[in-house]
Design a protein around this motif. Structure first.
Motif, mmCIF file in Angstrom:
data_model
loop_
_atom_site.group_PDB
_atom_site.id
_atom_site.type_symbol
_atom_site.label_atom_id
_atom_site.label_comp_id
_atom_site.label_asym_id
_atom_site.label_seq_id
_atom_site.Cartn_x
_atom_site.Cartn_y
_atom_site.Cartn_z
ATOM 1 N N GLN A 75 -11.643 -10.548 1.317
ATOM 2 C CA GLN A 75 -11.389 -9.119 0.490
ATOM 3 C C GLN A 75 -12.538 -8.315 0.422
ATOM 4 O O GLN A 75 -12.917 -7.459 0.462
ATOM 5 C CB GLN A 75 -10.682 -9.258 -0.736
ATOM 6 N N GLN A 103 2.636 -16.503 0.614
ATOM 7 C CA GLN A 103 1.529 -15.864 0.086
ATOM 8 C C GLN A 103 0.387 -16.558 -0.142
ATOM 9 O O GLN A 103 -0.863 -15.763 0.158
ATOM 10 C CB GLN A 103 1.855 -15.045 -1.094
ATOM 11 N N ARG A 151 0.617 -1.116 -0.007
ATOM 12 C CA ARG A 151 0.047 0.147 0.279
ATOM 13 C C ARG A 151 0.825 1.318 0.179
ATOM 14 O O ARG A 151 2.130 1.138 0.690
ATOM 15 C CB ARG A 151 -0.988 0.181 1.255
ATOM 16 N N PRO A 159 -8.090 -14.724 3.879
ATOM 17 C CA PRO A 159 -8.533 -13.461 3.258
ATOM 18 C C PRO A 159 -9.799 -13.618 2.166
ATOM 19 O O PRO A 159 -9.507 -14.239 1.485
ATOM 20 C CB PRO A 159 -7.325 -12.840 2.790
ATOM 21 N N ASP A 212 -8.742 -10.623 5.486
ATOM 22 C CA ASP A 212 -8.516 -9.456 4.999
ATOM 23 C C ASP A 212 -9.720 -8.772 4.287
ATOM 24 O O ASP A 212 -10.163 -9.629 3.570
ATOM 25 C CB ASP A 212 -7.308 -9.491 4.227
ATOM 26 N N SER A 223 -5.785 1.067 -2.022
ATOM 27 C CA SER A 223 -4.434 2.028 -2.326
ATOM 28 C C SER A 223 -4.207 1.697 -3.694
ATOM 29 O O SER A 223 -3.699 0.488 -3.848
ATOM 30 C CB SER A 223 -3.284 1.641 -1.532
#
Ligand code: SAM
Ligand code: SF4
Length: 440
Positions: free
Chosen positions: A265, A206, A69, A263, A303, A337
């Protein structure tokens, strides 16, 4: 995945006090960066540098950075400005910029503006060895690090890079495509770490659940690691790769911490499609049902991005609904971002800042309400607590239950040991245990 700055060095060695060279490493970003910093730390120690806390005590400063970000980049620029000033005053000699910013195009301009001596990306961290005067080394995944985070707790990288192309994300650009590490290599490292006293192993990547190697899948690896490590956790996972088998293993295997970071989103199918996440909200909900059934007492985190281009009020409402349905125990909520080079950076439909802020607070409030309610259920129970960080001045250590709850507990027990204590109260983020805390 947090975005905190983690100073790694702790020895208060004063510059020049013993004539030794000194270095300071600052880490920005996720656990993967913390782990990369540990590798670099090992190199500078091998090269005879003493680690120091403050820039002004350091001959060499290494900024290991995050690019996910824009505010992460702004913070690094602030540090680079400060380092330039110290260098002009002769208090810092050399500056290295490493990590995700180092791998991004923008690093060339930063290097010029701030007169950086060495820029390294995420794939050539090993080149630091030559820079600090060690023989040139070949890249390895994780050179034997006899215990990171103080020995009792270690990260083990099982894969690097990412094969997804989420609209907003710079990670595939700066970390490359997925490369999975061989199972024997992971198990070998885990066994060495455990033999050296490590009690808590975190498998890192990841999209760890996308791990595949010679016909084996992530669940096979997790089960094998859980046979040799006393305590195992993994992060971070992708909902499209998460198998029910893995979710059930979390519940069934005693040595796996019952904490899932998955996550999501967004809760809107429309946004999930725009983001190229590859699943719908309903599929995510089903995964969570399986997890909650497998580990009813377990903790779930996620997330969430608010304000992705094109996000409407209806999309946002759907996210709030999903947050309510899944009752997350915690969530990292990010304001979108724009990252140059990603698809979302040039998409129309920018969401005004004031709207993003409101949505951010609404999601946060929803998460905290759910988390608070769930945490209250733990009050009154006795828990086995693994001490992650020893006690601070207020006499409280930070620990973790098998269910993955963070606990503040009054004990001077050493990190890596366990105590039993009763939970006396709970907030939205943490449980509070009282005395007496008996060693397990
Ligand atoms: N690989 C993980 C996954 O797929 O969920 C996440 C890795 S990313 C470093 C951590 C989180 O940062 C993402 O889950 C996402 O919520 C957030 N993130 C990534 N790019 C972002 C952006 N451009 N704006 C805001 N948040 C972002
Ligand atoms: Fe980024 Fe998506 Fe890969 Fe996660 S899965 S690292 S969010 S591209």
């Amino acid at each position: 995945m947090s975005s905190t700055t983690v100073p790694l060095s702790s020895k208060p060695a004063a510059k020049g006090s013993s004539g030794a060279k000194t270095a300071c490493i600052r880490t920005f970003g996720c656990q993967m960066n913390v782990h990369d910093s540990d590798r670099m730390r090992r190199m500078i120690q091998d090269a005879g540098y003493a680690e120091v806390q403050r820039y002004e005590d350091a001959d060499l400063v290494i900024l290991n950075t995050c690019y996910v970000r824009e505010n992460a980049v702004d913070r690094v620029k602030g540090h680079l400005g400060e380092l330039n000033r110290l260098r002009r005053e002769g208090r810092v000699k050399r500056v290295a910029l490493t990590g995700c910013i180092g791998a991004a195009e923008e690093s060339a301009a930063l290097s010029q503006t701030y007169h950086i001596d060495l820029v390294l990306g995420t794939h050539n961290t090993y080149e630091l060895a030559e820079f600090v005067g060690l023989p040139t080394m070949r890249e390895t995944y994780t050179p034997e690090l006899p215990g990171t985070e103080g020995g009792h707790n270690a990260f083990v990288t099982i894969m690097t890079g990412c094969n997804y192309q989420c609209s907003y994300c710079i990670v595939p650009t700066v970390r490359g495509r997925m490369v999975c590490r061989a199972m024997e290599s992971v198990l070998g490292e885990v066994e060495r770490l455990v033999a050296g006293g490590t009690g808590y192993v975190t498998l890192l990547g990841q999209t760890v659940d996308a791990w595949r190697h010679e016909g084996k899948r992530f669940c096979d690896l997790l089960e094998a690691v859980s046979e040799s490590a006393p305590r195992v956790w993994f992060t971070t996972s992708h909902p499209s790769n998460m198998e029910d088998r893995t979710l059930r293993a979390i519940g069934e295997r005693d040595t796996i911490v019952k904490r899932l970071h998955l996550p999501v989103q967004s809760g809107s199918d429309r946004m999930l499609k725009v983001m190229h996440r590859g699943y719908k909200a309903e599929r995510y909900r089903r995964k969570i049902e399986v997890f909650r059934e497998a580990a009813p007492d377990g903790t779930l985190s996620t997330d969430i991005i608010v304000g992705h281009p094109g996000e409407t009020e209806e999309d946002h409402e759907q996210t709030l609904r999903l947050v309510e349905d899944c009752a997350f125990d915690s969530a990292y909520i990010f304001k979108f971002s724009p990252r140059r080079g990603t698809e979302a950076a040039s998409l129309p439909g920018t969401v005004p800042d004031a709207v993003v802020q409101r949505r951010f607070l609404e999601v946060l409030r929803q998460v905290e309400q759910n988390a608070f309610t769930r945490n209250q259920r733990k009050v009154g129970g006795e828990e086995e607590i693994y001490i992650r960080h020893g006690s601070t001045e207020d006499g409280k250590a930070i620990g973790e239950t098998w269910s993955g709850h963070a606990v503040h507990v009054k004990t001077d027990a050493a990190p890596g040991t366990c105590v039993r204590a009763r939970i006396e109260s709970a907030g939205p983020h943490v449980l509070y245990a009282g005395e007496p805390a008996t060693p397990v």
